[in-house]
Design a protein around this motif. Sequence first.
Motif, PDB file in Angstrom:
ATOM      1  N   GLN A  14      63.613  -8.844  37.344  1.00 50.23           N
ATOM      2  CA  GLN A  14      62.265  -9.209  36.901  1.00 50.23           C
ATOM      3  C   GLN A  14      61.397  -9.628  38.074  1.00 50.23           C
ATOM      4  O   GLN A  14      60.227  -9.273  38.162  1.00 50.23           O
ATOM      5  CB  GLN A  14      62.356 -10.355  35.893  1.00 50.23           C
ATOM      6  CG  GLN A  14      62.226  -9.891  34.459  1.00 50.23           C
ATOM      7  CD  GLN A  14      62.049 -11.059  33.523  1.00 50.23           C
ATOM      8  OE1 GLN A  14      62.818 -12.021  33.604  1.00 50.23           O
ATOM      9  NE2 GLN A  14      61.060 -10.997  32.666  1.00 50.23           N
ATOM     10  N   GLY A  15      62.006 -10.399  38.976  1.00 47.18           N
ATOM     11  CA  GLY A  15      61.266 -10.826  40.164  1.00 47.18           C
ATOM     12  C   GLY A  15      60.784  -9.641  40.981  1.00 47.18           C
ATOM     13  O   GLY A  15      59.657  -9.615  41.455  1.00 47.18           O
ATOM     14  N   TRP A  18      57.885  -7.953  39.073  1.00 43.44           N
ATOM     15  CA  TRP A  18      56.672  -8.769  39.236  1.00 43.44           C
ATOM     16  C   TRP A  18      56.239  -8.808  40.704  1.00 43.44           C
ATOM     17  O   TRP A  18      55.058  -8.999  41.004  1.00 43.44           O
ATOM     18  CB  TRP A  18      56.897 -10.190  38.719  1.00 43.44           C
ATOM     19  CG  TRP A  18      56.804 -10.269  37.228  1.00 43.44           C
ATOM     20  CD1 TRP A  18      57.823 -10.151  36.345  1.00 43.44           C
ATOM     21  CD2 TRP A  18      55.616 -10.439  36.447  1.00 43.44           C
ATOM     22  NE1 TRP A  18      57.350 -10.245  35.057  1.00 43.44           N
ATOM     23  CE2 TRP A  18      55.992 -10.423  35.090  1.00 43.44           C
ATOM     24  CE3 TRP A  18      54.270 -10.602  36.768  1.00 43.44           C
ATOM     25  CZ2 TRP A  18      55.082 -10.569  34.057  1.00 43.44           C
ATOM     26  CZ3 TRP A  18      53.359 -10.748  35.732  1.00 43.44           C
ATOM     27  CH2 TRP A  18      53.766 -10.726  34.387  1.00 43.44           C
ATOM     28  N   GLY A  19      57.179  -8.614  41.593  1.00 41.84           N
ATOM     29  CA  GLY A  19      56.840  -8.571  43.011  1.00 41.84           C
ATOM     30  C   GLY A  19      55.904  -7.414  43.320  1.00 41.84           C
ATOM     31  O   GLY A  19      54.987  -7.538  44.138  1.00 41.84           O
ATOM     32  N   ALA A 226      53.751 -15.983  43.424  1.00 43.00           N
ATOM     33  CA  ALA A 226      54.621 -15.204  44.311  1.00 43.00           C
ATOM     34  C   ALA A 226      54.033 -15.139  45.717  1.00 43.00           C
ATOM     35  O   ALA A 226      54.734 -15.355  46.709  1.00 43.00           O
ATOM     36  CB  ALA A 226      54.810 -13.797  43.743  1.00 43.00           C
ATOM     37  N   ALA A 252      58.235 -13.593  44.588  1.00 37.20           N
ATOM     38  CA  ALA A 252      58.340 -13.304  43.158  1.00 37.20           C
ATOM     39  C   ALA A 252      59.776 -13.475  42.670  1.00 37.20           C
ATOM     40  O   ALA A 252      60.022 -14.008  41.589  1.00 37.20           O
ATOM     41  CB  ALA A 252      57.859 -11.875  42.888  1.00 37.20           C
ATOM     42  N   ILE A 253      60.745 -13.048  43.496  1.00 41.63           N
ATOM     43  CA  ILE A 253      62.152 -13.208  43.103  1.00 41.63           C
ATOM     44  C   ILE A 253      62.500 -14.689  42.993  1.00 41.63           C
ATOM     45  O   ILE A 253      63.110 -15.133  42.007  1.00 41.63           O
ATOM     46  CB  ILE A 253      63.079 -12.504  44.124  1.00 41.63           C
ATOM     47  CG1 ILE A 253      62.833 -10.992  44.082  1.00 41.63           C
ATOM     48  CG2 ILE A 253      64.544 -12.808  43.825  1.00 41.63           C
ATOM     49  CD1 ILE A 253      63.560 -10.221  45.163  1.00 41.63           C
ATOM     50  N   TYR A 255      60.507 -17.094  42.398  1.00 38.49           N
ATOM     51  CA  TYR A 255      59.834 -17.609  41.206  1.00 38.49           C
ATOM     52  C   TYR A 255      60.697 -17.389  39.968  1.00 38.49           C
ATOM     53  O   TYR A 255      60.898 -18.294  39.162  1.00 38.49           O
ATOM     54  CB  TYR A 255      58.475 -16.926  41.048  1.00 38.49           C
ATOM     55  CG  TYR A 255      57.720 -17.332  39.813  1.00 38.49           C
ATOM     56  CD1 TYR A 255      56.847 -18.417  39.837  1.00 38.49           C
ATOM     57  CD2 TYR A 255      57.888 -16.643  38.613  1.00 38.49           C
ATOM     58  CE1 TYR A 255      56.156 -18.802  38.702  1.00 38.49           C
ATOM     59  CE2 TYR A 255      57.199 -17.021  37.469  1.00 38.49           C
ATOM     60  CZ  TYR A 255      56.335 -18.091  37.521  1.00 38.49           C
ATOM     61  OH  TYR A 255      55.664 -18.475  36.392  1.00 38.49           O
ATOM     62  N   TYR A 256      61.242 -16.167  39.827  1.00 35.65           N
ATOM     63  CA  TYR A 256      62.019 -15.885  38.622  1.00 35.65           C
ATOM     64  C   TYR A 256      63.384 -16.560  38.622  1.00 35.65           C
ATOM     65  O   TYR A 256      63.932 -16.887  37.561  1.00 35.65           O
ATOM     66  CB  TYR A 256      62.114 -14.375  38.370  1.00 35.65           C
ATOM     67  CG  TYR A 256      60.961 -13.975  37.504  1.00 35.65           C
ATOM     68  CD1 TYR A 256      61.011 -14.174  36.123  1.00 35.65           C
ATOM     69  CD2 TYR A 256      59.778 -13.525  38.070  1.00 35.65           C
ATOM     70  CE1 TYR A 256      59.924 -13.895  35.335  1.00 35.65           C
ATOM     71  CE2 TYR A 256      58.687 -13.247  37.282  1.00 35.65           C
ATOM     72  CZ  TYR A 256      58.768 -13.426  35.905  1.00 35.65           C
ATOM     73  OH  TYR A 256      57.687 -13.165  35.123  1.00 35.65           O
ATOM     74  N   TYR A 259      62.592 -19.986  37.570  1.00 34.56           N
ATOM     75  CA  TYR A 259      62.268 -19.866  36.160  1.00 34.56           C
ATOM     76  C   TYR A 259      63.544 -19.903  35.306  1.00 34.56           C
ATOM     77  O   TYR A 259      63.646 -20.625  34.316  1.00 34.56           O
ATOM     78  CB  TYR A 259      61.533 -18.544  35.997  1.00 34.56           C
ATOM     79  CG  TYR A 259      60.927 -18.240  34.666  1.00 34.56           C
ATOM     80  CD1 TYR A 259      59.592 -18.535  34.401  1.00 34.56           C
ATOM     81  CD2 TYR A 259      61.672 -17.599  33.672  1.00 34.56           C
ATOM     82  CE1 TYR A 259      59.018 -18.211  33.185  1.00 34.56           C
ATOM     83  CE2 TYR A 259      61.103 -17.269  32.453  1.00 34.56           C
ATOM     84  CZ  TYR A 259      59.774 -17.577  32.218  1.00 34.56           C
ATOM     85  OH  TYR A 259      59.212 -17.248  31.017  1.00 34.56           O
TER      86      TYR A 259
END
Lengths: 307, 276
Positions: A14-15, A18-19, A226, A252-253, A255-256, A259
């Motif tokens: 997912q990261g 979203w990245g 990110a 982004a990674i 962040y996830y 998360y």
Amino acid sequence: MLSLLNSMPGAVAQGLIWGIMAIGLYITYKVLDVADLTVDGTLCTGGAVCVMMMLSGHGVGVSMLVAFIAGMCAGLVTGVFHTVMGIPAILAGILTQLSLYSVNLKIMGKANQALNVRNYDLLVSMQYNRNTNPLNNTIFIVIIFTVVLIAVLYWFFGTEAGSGIRATGCNENMSRAQGINTNLNKVIGLVLSNGIVALSGSLLAQYQGFADVQMGRGAIVIGLAAVIIGEAIFGKVFRSFALHLVSVTLGAIIYYIVYQVVIWRGIDPDLLKMLSAIVVAVFLAVPYIRTTYFARPANRKGGGGDA
Amino acid sequence: MRVPLTGRVVAAMLELKNIYKTFNPGTVNEKTALDNLSLTLNNGDFVTVIGGNGAGKSTMLNAICGVFKLDSGSVVLDGVDVTKMPEFKRAKFLGRVFQDPMMGTAAQMQIDENLALAARRGASRTLKWGITKNERSRYRVLLAHLGLGLEDRLTSKVGLLSGGQRQAVTLLMASLKQPKLLLLDEHTAALDPKTAAKVLALTKQIVEENSLTTLMVTHNMRDAIAYGNRLIMMHDGHIILDISGEDKKNLTVDDLLHEFTKASGEEFANDRALLT
């Protein structure tokens, strides 16, 4: 703990997806110096177009290409609002985003559309995170995708045309004095950025197995998170343009992963959007607060510019 | 329309014809900035421009650059009427240096990248690589020529340079692709006196080496007298004094102040102009 570890491949996948979205955002936010709110709508447009194309029997490649073009059209609308009609960039983005809500509903015909991985040949899916052959692995495929994207962008922003876009974001006055069509460059930047965001949306819809009219809500905040996390952690080491984009992906990674940890710790998922917003607000505020309230007199050497 | 000249005649490089410009018309802030302004520069002229605050000096330069639309009148550059041409297209013919050192360069880009952008002024920006190896070595030579030690800092971000260094780089950028007209808008006003003198000397050098037609706005009357072959004084949006040749060489600051009072009926109320 095992459940946390089990969720890690999903978080990384997912990261990464979203990245790609965050890389699109980087073009407007960092290169053009414009906060483009269109992306909240564009992400869903990309997902919706891709899902509907595939449901009507098109291949995944064509579907993603059309999603990319649809995203570019959204960026074009914002660009025209901003440059031809003189609407401030933020408002132009909000206007496009709002109208995209209707557009996305019309594309899908209802609020969400599912795409069953068993019936369609998808490029990525959460079913492909583990226990598949490596060439089919979602993480592997998205990494390839990201590397190619970064390489293309690195090339483009090194060309004469790309340098003009970077100059436009740095100093419009200077750019016009050097014969650069700043309005055109802003439109190109917005078009490119939204195309990439839509591409990310098309991957995300495949990954989660559906497109939803709400899927882009707060996308800009996640993208900014990110960009900011990547900058905060890798900014001192990664200095070139390509490495900046790598740091956005890593941001982004991270962040996830955070998360997932937060969910694993049992925090109410309803609060997650607010937490994201707070994280971004804090990171954006820190440099300002540092310079405004804790300013030390600058110790600059050389002939003073401000005599 | 003026027909482009082919013979060995001294041609007009710039013609401003009866230009009017009023900002904020119909409001309390209404201001007639250019009031029937006409000016002709010959090829190779180096003209200094003085005048009080609000006289229209910067507005004149901006009118030439196309920053705003004129109410009436026209701008002709080397026989080409550019009145309707947008700013970025006109840039092909113009080199510009601004008062604010921050304004002429892209701070987050490298010195060589800034120069490469300027080298492509007026050319279409293609998908070719933005800067070539040959260019870099050419820039190194040109920067060394400035005598500021910048030749070893090609890949430094311009934002790290001092104000004087930035103005020097901007000057280089303005002349990198031979402009028909060099416009200097108080480009030394934000610098300390020593740096200002250095940048002015550099300006003279670059103008002479490239035999550029130049319009230099300054607040400093002594500089206005010392540099160039012609001096114009502006007041209330038009030119009230135009001196060239021998007359200009014999000018003194007192003469200028006297002329200003005579022509405008006001005292020259500007501290910066007197502090020279």
